[in-house]
Design a protein around this motif. Structure first.
Motif, PDB file in Angstrom:
ATOM      1  N   PHE A 289     106.426  62.583   1.721  1.00  0.00           N
ATOM      2  CA  PHE A 289     105.050  62.130   1.534  1.00  0.00           C
ATOM      3  C   PHE A 289     104.372  61.981   2.890  1.00  0.00           C
ATOM      4  CE2 PHE A 289     107.971  60.419  -1.542  1.00  0.00           C
ATOM      5  CZ  PHE A 289     107.396  60.763  -2.760  1.00  0.00           C
ATOM      6  N   ASN A 290     103.203  62.571   3.017  1.00  0.00           N
ATOM      7  CA  ASN A 290     102.375  62.399   4.207  1.00  0.00           C
ATOM      8  C   ASN A 290     101.315  61.356   3.896  1.00  0.00           C
ATOM      9  OD1 ASN A 290     100.699  62.539   6.410  1.00  0.00           O
ATOM     10  ND2 ASN A 290     100.162  64.703   6.171  1.00  0.00           N
ATOM     11  N   LEU A 291     101.427  60.188   4.499  1.00  0.00           N
ATOM     12  CA  LEU A 291     100.528  59.073   4.194  1.00  0.00           C
ATOM     13  C   LEU A 291      99.304  59.050   5.090  1.00  0.00           C
ATOM     14  CD1 LEU A 291     103.153  56.198   3.649  1.00  0.00           C
ATOM     15  CD2 LEU A 291     102.323  57.919   2.026  1.00  0.00           C
ATOM     16  N   SER A 292      99.037  60.134   5.805  1.00  0.00           N
ATOM     17  CA  SER A 292      97.920  60.155   6.752  1.00  0.00           C
ATOM     18  C   SER A 292      96.911  61.227   6.380  1.00  0.00           C
ATOM     19  CB  SER A 292      98.442  60.435   8.167  1.00  0.00           C
ATOM     20  OG  SER A 292      98.755  61.811   8.327  1.00  0.00           O
ATOM     21  N   GLY A 293      95.788  61.214   7.087  1.00  0.00           N
ATOM     22  CA  GLY A 293      94.736  62.201   6.892  1.00  0.00           C
ATOM     23  C   GLY A 293      94.874  63.411   7.790  1.00  0.00           C
ATOM     24  N   GLU A 294      96.008  63.562   8.460  1.00  0.00           N
ATOM     25  CA  GLU A 294      96.278  64.703   9.332  1.00  0.00           C
ATOM     26  C   GLU A 294      97.520  65.448   8.846  1.00  0.00           C
ATOM     27  OE1 GLU A 294      94.233  65.393  11.790  1.00  0.00           O
ATOM     28  OE2 GLU A 294      93.016  63.571  11.577  1.00  0.00           O
ATOM     29  N   THR A 295      97.597  66.731   9.149  1.00  0.00           N
ATOM     30  CA  THR A 295      98.767  67.519   8.782  1.00  0.00           C
ATOM     31  C   THR A 295      99.992  67.030   9.553  1.00  0.00           C
ATOM     32  OG1 THR A 295      97.444  69.472   8.277  1.00  0.00           O
ATOM     33  CG2 THR A 295      99.767  69.844   8.780  1.00  0.00           C
ATOM     34  N   ARG A 296     101.113  66.959   8.853  1.00  0.00           N
ATOM     35  CA  ARG A 296     102.363  66.536   9.479  1.00  0.00           C
ATOM     36  C   ARG A 296     103.467  67.513   9.100  1.00  0.00           C
ATOM     37  NH1 ARG A 296      99.424  64.064  12.187  1.00  0.00           N
ATOM     38  NH2 ARG A 296      99.188  61.782  12.362  1.00  0.00           N
ATOM     39  N   GLU A 297     104.470  67.639   9.982  1.00  0.00           N
ATOM     40  CA  GLU A 297     105.601  68.533   9.731  1.00  0.00           C
ATOM     41  C   GLU A 297     106.901  67.740   9.699  1.00  0.00           C
ATOM     42  OE1 GLU A 297     104.175  72.842  11.484  1.00  0.00           O
ATOM     43  OE2 GLU A 297     105.384  71.541  12.791  1.00  0.00           O
ATOM     44  N   LEU A 298     107.846  68.263   8.912  1.00  0.00           N
ATOM     45  CA  LEU A 298     109.151  67.626   8.779  1.00  0.00           C
ATOM     46  C   LEU A 298     110.234  68.696   8.773  1.00  0.00           C
ATOM     47  CD1 LEU A 298     110.901  65.056   8.102  1.00  0.00           C
ATOM     48  CD2 LEU A 298     110.595  65.689   5.698  1.00  0.00           C
ATOM     49  N   PRO A 299     111.174  68.656   9.749  1.00  0.00           N
ATOM     50  CA  PRO A 299     112.315  69.576   9.669  1.00  0.00           C
ATOM     51  C   PRO A 299     113.151  69.225   8.440  1.00  0.00           C
ATOM     52  CG  PRO A 299     112.145  68.533  11.842  1.00  0.00           C
ATOM     53  CD  PRO A 299     111.228  67.789  10.929  1.00  0.00           C
TER      54      PRO A 299
END
Length: 550
Positions: free
Chosen positions: A504-514
């Motif tokens: 889950f991305n809880l922010s308003g910006e794109t996030r990456e996860l390995p």
């Protein structure tokens, strides 16, 4: 000779005694759900009329806030008769009809039991305050004044002021942790315990599937009536009482959370175990010790089945780190107990407003809630994305808000009626003036309007609940964190050889996860994310679910 295996009668009947484990429970605040007789107040017949909507969500159970006879000073949480329906809401016959229809729709029914206190108009209290030696003299918490006439100790009421009220009839003080008109029952008296357990049997015999237990950690007080110590300012937490209330300045060691409660909960569990598949969820009202109490009350399989605390009912928007801290603390202490999670209810500002969430933010947090290990409570209107309504001072009903206005506006803003249609100024709730106004901004989010849209918040909740129910990993699986930093919360849910990674991305910006190594089946979900080269890309406020066979 062939030895036949022992047969469990519940297996023959197809009864799942563990149905509550991972269940989604929909809370109904009956005053504001549907008015069937045009007096401006919702009722049991109105709930019956709208049960199909709840069933369409795919939830497992409903929890109905109190509908018992009451003077309604705290809107049903001040009970004057535990065994009857207040005429405002209907009759026992209406309740029986509600049970029948709910069960026909596959919905379990939990009712809200308020056992820590009653109304001062309950016959038990009326008798108790007459004299110091009548048969019910010790059914409530009475104490002599100090030599100077002041209250017995420094305990405070959640609704403001001293938790003690003077009774001229007995020339003593009685304890009330809430309103003056809500005296606390004395559960140190075994007769009181027996009477309350008989109330449980009354409703279980009537067909309910269990209880939501109000203020479960308030059942017992310290027999020695010791003063609560002061709480250091840095430890103050305003999830139970608003910041303007000095209730937050005490460390509540003696007015609640007492060890004697464990034995009473064991007695209650024994009663519930007399029935095929009854369950109980307790509300733990404590700002400092909620998770620890939740673990104590649900461990061992001999107390309540599940509890919820106020960790996600606070005003602070949960960051990934906050979510991680709460869940890790809960996982470390819960053992064989079981949690029940909630973001909103009838006592707090609706979480879209409390956490300043837009529609995308609401959806990712809902997906997070519906993926945690534990059961889930959804509050009516949550599936519509309702925000907190503004209620003018002149229209306030809540004594809590009236007392602390304007610093604290009370609980009316989360209790306004459900909008069923958009082309009616009362939203289809009632033909008469509602007890609280229907928020104008809620009309565009009506059930009717959202049912017509494929991508509405209502459709999202239906899809997300269906996804949860299709994955046993999310309902009953084990839990293991992958990360809870930099706006991303990710964890494994594992069950019977399969694992689902939830991110889950809880922010308003794109996030990456390995991604952890392995092949994933991308589970269809109402979100947008991409996987490439072992990297998960989560756009703003998006989630992803990937399954592995282990």
């Amino acid at each position: 000779m062939t030895i036949m295996p022992e047969i469990n009668p519940n297996d023959i009947l197809g009864i799942d005694k563990d149905w509550w484990r991972g269940a989604v429970i929909y809370q109904i605040y009956p005053r504001s759900y549907q008015d069937s007789n045009d007096d401006g107040i919702g009722d049991l017949a109105g709930i019956i009329h709208r049960l199909d909507h709840i069933a369409s969500l795919g939830v497992d159970a409903i929890w109905i806030s109190p509908f018992f006879k009451s003077p309604m000073l705290d809107f049903g949480y001040d009970v004057s008769d535990y065994r009857d329906v207040d005429p405002m809401f209907g009759t026992l016959g209406d309740f029986d009809a509600l049970i029948e229809k709910a069960h026909n729709l596959g919905l379990k029914v939990l009712i809200d039991l308020v056992l820590s206190h009653s109304s001062d108009q309950h016959p038990w209290f009326i008798e108790s305050r007459e004299t110091r030696d009548n048969p019910k003299a010790d059914w409530y918490v009475w104490a002599d004044a100090k030599p100077d006439g002041s209250p017995p100790n420094n305990w405070l009421s959640i609704f403001g002021g001293s938790a003690w009220e003077w009774s001229p009839e007995r020339m003593q003080y009685y304890l009330h942790n809430f309103l003056v008109e809500q005296p606390d029952l004395n559960l140190h008296n075994p007769d009181v315990q027996d009477a309350l357990l008989d109330v449980c049997r009354f409703w279980l015999d009537r067909g309910v599937d269990g209880f939501r237990l109000d203020t479960i950690n308030f059942y017992f007080h310290d027999k020695l009536l010791r003063d609560n110590p002061a709480l250091a300012p840095e430890r103050r937490n305003f999830t139970i009482a608003p910041e303007v209330n000095p209730y937050n300045w005490q460390d509540h060691l003696y007015d609640k959370n007492q060890p004697e409660n464990l034995d009473f909960l064991r007695r209650m569990r024994a009663v519930m175990d007399e029935y095929p598949a009854a369950t109980a969820v307790g509300e733990v009202g404590d700002a400092q010790y909620g998770l620890e109490i939740q673990s104590q009350y649900t461990s061992g399989g001999d107390k309540v089945h599940m509890c919820y605390s106020f960790d996600f009912l606070s005003g602070e928007t949960p960051s990934a780190e906050t979510v991680g801290a709460v869940i890790e603390k809960q996982e470390a202490s819960i053992g064989d107990g079981w949690a029940c999670w909630a973001f909103s209810n009838h006592d707090v500002v609706r979480h879209p407003t409390r956490w300043n969430l837009d529609e995308a933010g609401q959806r990712v947090f809902a997906a997070l809630l519906l993926s945690l290990r534990g059961s889930v409570c959804l509050y009516q209107g949550e599936e519509l994305g309702l925000t907190e309504a503004y209620v003018a001072f002149e229209e306030l009903q809540d004594p809590y808000g009236i007392r602390f206005w304007p610093k604290f506006k009370g609980r009316d803003g989360c209790r306004t009626p459900i909008p069923w249609v958009s082309d009616n100024h009362n939203g289809g709730f009632s033909q008469s003036k509602p007890w609280l106004p229907v928020a104008v901004e809620h009309l565009q989010r009506s059930v009717e309007a959202q049912t017509r849209l494929e991508d509405s918040t209502l459709a999202f909740y239906r899809n997300m609940i269906a996804l949860r129910k299709s994955l046993p990993e999310l309902v009953k699986g084990e839990f293991e964190f992958v990360t809870h930093t930099q706006d991303v919360v990710a964890f494994w849910r594992r069950y019977q050889g399969r694992a689902v990674l939830c991110a889950f991305n809880l922010s308003g910006e794109t996030r990456e996860l390995p991604l952890p190594e392995g092949a994933y089946d991308d589970i269809t979900a109402p979100f947008h994310a991409t996987v490439a080269g072992g990297m998960l890309t989560l756009p703003a406020y998006q989630a992803w679910f990937g399954a592995q066979n282990r």
